[in-house]
Enzyme design. Structure first.
Site, PDB file in Angstrom:
ATOM      1  N   HIS A   1       5.702   5.950  -0.873  1.00  0.00           N
ATOM      2  CA  HIS A   1       6.440   4.727  -1.199  1.00  0.00           C
ATOM      3  C   HIS A   1       5.584   3.506  -0.893  1.00  0.00           C
ATOM      4  CE1 HIS A   1       6.992   5.153   3.134  1.00  0.00           C
ATOM      5  NE2 HIS A   1       7.177   3.837   3.157  1.00  0.00           N
TER       6      HIS A   1
ATOM      7  N   HIS B   1       0.855  -1.185   0.000  1.00  0.00           N
ATOM      8  CA  HIS B   1       0.000   0.000   0.000  1.00  0.00           C
ATOM      9  C   HIS B   1       0.892   1.237   0.000  1.00  0.00           C
ATOM     10  CE1 HIS B   1       1.142  -0.569   4.186  1.00  0.00           C
ATOM     11  NE2 HIS B   1       1.035   0.750   4.268  1.00  0.00           N
TER      12      HIS B   1
END
Length: 188
Positions: free
Chosen positions: A121, A37
């Protein structure tokens, strides 16, 4: 009480591509691809009232169009003491705006301000002391050219993280669709 955070889910075709980078690094605890995620706002262990206020704020957030998310490389956090290997995400104005909105909602609900700068990220592995800077640099070099991976995010989600070593499993507690979005990642 579970730890909570808001984020963007990664679609299955992108998780599959990211999973090819797993392995080959001593001291790495690899994140399960189903748990990949992009974190927008880490909340941590918060009381039920703050969690309910965050949920209400996210439900009432302004309508926004689906956004393009691009992953463009592999890197690590921690420098001389590497602690995570990740796929970097391009910080587009739309993504930064979404993150800033989640920060405002969290603060209004009573959560402490986030002190870390937003660095979008996807964490691929958490690293322990066995993962030396040299080993991490070698792994990044061996990974070769990272192909740009792009997808359309059609919703944000409130995730819970069960207490475990290294995080995960992560569960979507609530989802907040963007405009004209009929996105159901869980329908497999």
């Amino acid at each position: 009480m579970p730890r909570l955070f808001t984020g963007i889910e990664i679609p299955p075709d992108i998780t599959e591509r990211l999973s090819f980078f797993r392995g080959g690094l001593p001291g790495a605890r690899w994140i399960e691809p189903s748990d990949y995620h992009v974190t927008l706002r880490f909340l941590g262990e918060i009381d039920d009232m703050i969690a309910a206020d965050v949920d209400a704020g996210l439900r009432e957030a302004r309508v926004r169009a689906p956004l393009t998310v691009t992953l463009d490389g592999l890197a690590s956090f921690g420098g001389d003491r590497p602690r995570a290997l990740y796929a970097s995400v391009v910080p587009t104005p739309e993504l930064v705006d979404l993150q800033e909105e989640h920060e405002r909602i969290a603060r209004r609900a009573g959560a402490a301000p986030e002190r870390r700068k937003f660095t979008p990220h996807v964490t691929l592995a958490r690293l322990n002391r066995e993962a030396s800077p040299e080993a991490v640099a070698r792994r990044l070099t061996e990974a070769g050219v990272f192909p740009r991976l792009t997808f359309t995010a059609r919703r944000a989600a409130l995730f819970s993280a069960r207490t475990s070593r290294g995080g995960g499993p992560y569960l979507v507690e609530a989802a907040y669709p963007f405009a004209d979005a009929d996105f159901e990642l869980d329908d497999e």
